[in-house]
Design a protein around this motif. Structure first.
Motif, PDB file in Angstrom:
ATOM      1  N   VAL B  22      61.239  -6.338  24.506  1.00 55.27           N
ATOM      2  CA  VAL B  22      62.657  -6.031  24.695  1.00 55.27           C
ATOM      3  C   VAL B  22      63.394  -6.350  23.399  1.00 55.27           C
ATOM      4  N   ALA B  23      64.022  -5.339  22.804  1.00 53.43           N
ATOM      5  CA  ALA B  23      64.709  -5.524  21.522  1.00 53.43           C
ATOM      6  C   ALA B  23      66.213  -5.453  21.706  1.00 53.43           C
ATOM      7  N   TYR B  24      66.923  -6.440  21.143  1.00 54.15           N
ATOM      8  CA  TYR B  24      68.395  -6.439  21.215  1.00 54.15           C
ATOM      9  C   TYR B  24      68.985  -6.023  19.875  1.00 54.15           C
ATOM     10  N   LEU B  25      69.930  -5.105  19.922  1.00 48.45           N
ATOM     11  CA  LEU B  25      70.752  -4.799  18.746  1.00 48.45           C
ATOM     12  C   LEU B  25      72.169  -4.483  19.222  1.00 48.45           C
ATOM     13  N   PRO B  26      73.175  -4.976  18.509  1.00 51.50           N
ATOM     14  CA  PRO B  26      74.549  -4.657  18.899  1.00 51.50           C
ATOM     15  C   PRO B  26      74.976  -3.313  18.335  1.00 51.50           C
ATOM     16  N   VAL B  27      75.784  -2.594  19.102  1.00 54.58           N
ATOM     17  CA  VAL B  27      76.324  -1.326  18.625  1.00 54.58           C
ATOM     18  C   VAL B  27      77.410  -1.622  17.586  1.00 54.58           C
ATOM     19  N   GLY B  28      77.351  -0.894  16.459  1.00 54.67           N
ATOM     20  CA  GLY B  28      78.465  -0.963  15.525  1.00 54.67           C
ATOM     21  C   GLY B  28      78.253  -1.802  14.287  1.00 54.67           C
ATOM     22  N   TYR B  29      77.053  -2.350  14.107  1.00 52.40           N
ATOM     23  CA  TYR B  29      76.802  -3.048  12.852  1.00 52.40           C
ATOM     24  C   TYR B  29      75.663  -2.361  12.107  1.00 52.40           C
ATOM     25  N   MET B  39      68.180   1.306  16.587  1.00 48.57           N
ATOM     26  CA  MET B  39      67.652   1.210  17.956  1.00 48.57           C
ATOM     27  C   MET B  39      66.538   2.241  18.172  1.00 48.57           C
ATOM     28  N   VAL B  40      66.778   3.440  17.699  1.00 51.33           N
ATOM     29  CA  VAL B  40      65.765   4.491  17.853  1.00 51.33           C
ATOM     30  C   VAL B  40      64.492   4.117  17.086  1.00 51.33           C
ATOM     31  N   ALA B  41      64.667   3.511  15.907  1.00 55.84           N
ATOM     32  CA  ALA B  41      63.502   3.061  15.127  1.00 55.84           C
ATOM     33  C   ALA B  41      62.704   2.021  15.906  1.00 55.84           C
ATOM     34  N   ALA B  42      63.414   1.122  16.590  1.00 53.73           N
ATOM     35  CA  ALA B  42      62.726   0.100  17.390  1.00 53.73           C
ATOM     36  C   ALA B  42      61.914   0.763  18.506  1.00 53.73           C
ATOM     37  N   ARG B  85      77.065   6.219  23.908  1.00 56.06           N
ATOM     38  CA  ARG B  85      76.373   7.119  22.980  1.00 56.06           C
ATOM     39  C   ARG B  85      75.018   6.504  22.591  1.00 56.06           C
ATOM     40  N   ALA B  86      74.998   5.194  22.357  1.00 55.34           N
ATOM     41  CA  ALA B  86      73.737   4.515  22.028  1.00 55.34           C
ATOM     42  C   ALA B  86      72.768   4.560  23.210  1.00 55.34           C
ATOM     43  N   VAL B  87      73.312   4.429  24.424  1.00 56.37           N
ATOM     44  CA  VAL B  87      72.478   4.494  25.625  1.00 56.37           C
ATOM     45  C   VAL B  87      71.755   5.837  25.694  1.00 56.37           C
ATOM     46  N   ALA B 247      66.787   0.373   9.402  1.00 56.16           N
ATOM     47  CA  ALA B 247      65.763   0.915  10.300  1.00 56.16           C
ATOM     48  C   ALA B 247      64.350   0.557   9.840  1.00 56.16           C
ATOM     49  N   ASP B 248      64.122   0.487   8.511  1.00 57.52           N
ATOM     50  CA  ASP B 248      62.781   0.128   8.021  1.00 57.52           C
ATOM     51  C   ASP B 248      62.415  -1.295   8.416  1.00 57.52           C
ATOM     52  N   GLY B 249      63.376  -2.193   8.259  1.00 53.76           N
ATOM     53  CA  GLY B 249      63.134  -3.582   8.643  1.00 53.76           C
ATOM     54  C   GLY B 249      62.895  -3.704  10.138  1.00 53.76           C
ATOM     55  N   VAL B 250      63.689  -2.973  10.912  1.00 55.68           N
ATOM     56  CA  VAL B 250      63.546  -2.993  12.370  1.00 55.68           C
ATOM     57  C   VAL B 250      62.157  -2.483  12.770  1.00 55.68           C
ATOM     58  N   ARG B 251      61.721  -1.442  12.072  1.00 58.57           N
ATOM     59  CA  ARG B 251      60.401  -0.869  12.384  1.00 58.57           C
ATOM     60  C   ARG B 251      59.286  -1.885  12.105  1.00 58.57           C
ATOM     61  N   ALA B 252      59.373  -2.557  10.962  1.00 57.52           N
ATOM     62  CA  ALA B 252      58.345  -3.534  10.585  1.00 57.52           C
ATOM     63  C   ALA B 252      58.333  -4.723  11.546  1.00 57.52           C
TER      64      ALA B 252
END
Lengths: 449, 268
Positions: B22-29, B39-42, B85-87, B247-252
């Motif tokens: 389960v990955a958490y990210l806030p919308v807007g940063y 989020m999509v990368a995750a 929109r993120a949902v 997104a690259d960091g999130v992916r790794a």
């Protein structure tokens, strides 16, 4: 000091509560508990210990002793006839919480909560503070009772209330400037909750006002109601009648609840809360939560608050750090909605005019917070006329505000500015006036008038 | 009654012999589009569920890392509309989209309206860290009617009575806070989490238990996955964004965590 004791002080029982909140801390739709589950056990324990303590004769006896010998209760009631000449001829009585040890009503609450802290076996207290009065009171009670004390204070507030920061440190407390969010009281409360959830095993949160999650609104009310219990007896004794109206300033609202509670059953007595109107409630710069806000959830309870369309808290503005809070205690929201109390806004300029008026007519320097209630008395007196009897809670003294007042009135180094705007109701001190933001900008701010 | 999207996904992970990530990210940063791309990368890198954070001005349960990110999003005026929109984006990418929100933004938007719009956007439900079931009657009714999951929290300090009543009010899974404290990365997750998971299971044997607070790398994920149904990671993701790896960091990070949740093997 008055020569006779009012009936409630020293009696070994707390007076009956109003019919609210319910067992889960709800005042109608307001109040409750909106906190992380991690804090529920601590709040439950605190509620249970408090309910046990509040009817324990040993506690009541110790609490009464501290109020008498340490705080200096009962506080007197003072009639202020020269001030009242500016109130449409109405008679004005002040309840003198400014004469308490530490200089405000805040000590009433912290002594109760510090005794509760010892009773539940915790060794450390934390507190939030805005103007610094609650922080000073908590640091005082901690020193008295041998508790370790940490006070969270918005960085902005540590600058505009530097004197109180020094007082807290002298009393042995650690003062942590909060640098998140708007760096004021609301952020100090957030930080105190974060500390509490992390250190709840050893630490009790001594909440400063009648807001926050249950049991704080009811508990702080119980500890502050001594103000109104005393005052009601004092007014009856000297006047043979009840006042027509009781007035108090409202930030979170603890001094107001403190003086209102005894009068709530007296239907003929108007209860008037004065909120901080800042530059005016029709501007974005105010802290008039009930007058200009909407119901929502903040800091653990449902109440009126200043919020935008996304539910984000709006930063409040007031010349008074102690009223500069975008929320308000849930009982005030309830009293407003059921029509038992009314709430009006007083602007910075109106409050400072009343501040100066009391200084120069009666020789009493009020806290700027309390000056909002005095400004309310000027207006209400003019509405009600010469037969009216007004009781005003002078919740604190103004020593801490001398610097802010000096800037507002253009006192300080240069003497050419007439310090008398408060005596002239037509004169608006806008030229010499500085807002909070300007007031904290530096020692020279506001000297350009 | 519709099935729980979150419980279904966690069950699928278990069938693969692993815990869910389960990955958490806030919308807007740093802005709405970049946060959605992260989020999509995750999701693409292996997150099963994304906790989509609603920015809030007074995040009393969050530590400095998440505070810093949401403060910027709040100042930019990010709201529920952006969150929806993120949902949609997360659901379209194939993960379970759970909104994570302090209560006031939902109350301000309108509880019924929120439930309707969240379901319409393809969301699975919401996690509400400062809403306890005792205060949640309106949300319980609205989420039930809309077929949404609702996740409440249990903590090491929760009494047995509260663990029972809280798990009974949950739909999808229960969020077990691993330690007493706020969000943030920690060197160790601690024994309290395992005990709490066992207590939650004893109270509600059929409800999945996901553990959050303090997990930041694959080794910690493997440790938690050995006793929990899902591993929740927040601050470590937000740090990737704060430090500009995007997104690259999130992916790794997701790859490391996804390996971790597979390393432990599933509980019997």
């Amino acid at each position: 000091m008055t020569t006779t004791s009012p009936p409630q002080t020293g009696e070994l029982q707390l007076p009956a509560r109003p019919g609210w909140p319910d067992e889960t801390g709800h005042f109608g739709v307001f109040g409750g508990r909106f906190v992380p589950e991690a804090l529920i056990a601590a709040l439950d324990d605190l509620t249970a210990a408090y309910e046990e303590m509040r009817v324990d004769p040993a506690f009541l006896s110790e609490f009464a002793r501290l109020q008498r010998d340490y705080t200096g209760r009962p506080s007197p009631v003072t009639e202020v006839p020269k001030f009242a000449e500016h109130c449409g001829g109405a008679r004005v009585l002040l309840k003198r919480e400014d004469l308490n040890h530490t200089g405000s009503h805040k000590i009433n609450n912290v002594l109760g909560q510090a005794l509760l802290t010892k009773r539940i076996g915790k060794t450390r207290v934390i507190a939030e503070t805005g103007a610094g009065q609650h922080g000073v009171a908590t640091a005082t009670a901690a020193a008295l009772m041998g508790l370790s004390c940490t006070v969270y204070m918005g960085e902005e507030d540590t600058r505009r209330q530097a004197l109180n920061v020094a007082r807290m440190r002298l009393l042995g407390a650690e003062v942590i400037p909060v640098t998140t969010g708007s760096r004021t009281l609301k952020d100090a409360i957030n930080e105190a909750f974060r500390d509490w959830v992390t250190n709840v095993e050893t630490t009790n949160y001594v909440f400063g006002t009648v807001a926050g999650p249950h049991p704080f609104p009811a508990m702080v009310r119980d500890f502050q109601r001594v103000i109104g219990d005393e005052a009601r007896g004092q007014v009856l004794e000297r006047e043979g009648r009840l006042p027509d109206a009781v007035l108090a300033c409202v930030g979170g609202g603890s001094n107001a609840i403190g003086i209102f509670t005894a009068f709530v059953p007296d239907e003929g007595v108007r209860l008037l809360g004065l909120e901080a109107g800042g530059d005016g409630v029709d501007t974005p710069r105010h802290a008039a939560t009930i007058t200009g806000g909407t119901p929502g959830v903040l800091h653990g309870a449902r109440s009126y608050l200043l919020q935008d369309e996304n539910g984000q808290t709006i930063e409040s503005h007031s010349i008074s750090a102690g009223l500069d809070y975008p929320g308000v205690g849930p009982e005030h929201s309830y009293l407003h909605d059921i029509g038992r109390a009314e709430y009006r806004a007083v602007t910075d300029a109106e409050a400072m005019e009343a501040f100066a008026l009391l200084c120069r007519t009666e020789g009493i320097i009020p806290a700027i917070e309390s000056a909002h209630a005095l400004a309310g008395a000027v207006k209400l007196g003019q509405e009600l006329g010469p037969d009216a009897l007004l009781l005003v809670n002078l919740s604190g003294r103004g020593d801490k505000d001398v610097e802010t007042a000096s800037r507002w009135f253009g006192l300080g180094d240069r003497e050419e500015v007439d310090p008398g705007p408060g005596l002239d109701t037509d004169q608006q001190p806008t030229e010499g006036a500085v807002s909070n933001d300007e007031a904290v900008a530096g020692p020279d701010a506001g000297e350009t008038a | 009654m519709t099935t729980s999207k979150a419980a279904e996904r966690i069950g699928a992970a278990r069938a693969e012999g692993r815990a869910a990530l389960v990955a958490y990210l806030p919308v807007g940063y740093p802005d709405v589009d970049t946060s959605i791309a992260a989020m999509v990368a995750a999701v693409e890198a292996g997150a099963d569920i994304v906790e989509i954070g609603v920015p809030y001005s007074d995040p009393g349960m969050d530590g400095p890392v998440i505070q810093e990110a949401v403060d910027r999003a709040v100042r930019a005026g990010v709201g529920i509309r952006d969150v929806l929109r993120a949902v949609e984006a997360v659901a379209d990418a194939g993960a379970v989209a759970m909104v994570m929100s302090y209560w006031n933004p939902i109350e301000r938007y309108g509880v019924q309206r929120f439930a309707t719009d969240l379901a319409a956007a393809g969301g699975a439900g919401a996690i509400t860290p400062d809403l306890i079931p005792d205060e949640a009657a309106e949300w319980i009714a609205a989420s039930e009617a809309a077929g949404l999951d609702r996740v409440f929290l249990v903590a090491p300090s929760s009494t047995d009575v509260r663990v029972a009543s809280t798990t009974a009010a949950c739909r999808g899974f229960v969020y077990a806070a691993s330690t007493m404290g706020v969000t943030g990365t920690r060197a160790t997750v601690g024994d309290a989490a395992e005990t709490l998971v066992a207590r939650a299971r004893a109270a509600a044997p059929d409800l999945p238990v996901c553990v959050g607070l303090g997990v930041s790398n694959g080794d910690q994920a493997a440790e938690v996955a050995s006793f929990a149904d899902g591993v929740i990671v927040g601050s470590a993701y937000v740090r990737e964004m704060l430090e500009g790896r995007g997104a690259d960091g999130v992916r790794a990070l997701t790859a490391d965590l996804a390996e971790g949740v597979r390393r432990a093997g599933v509980r019997a």
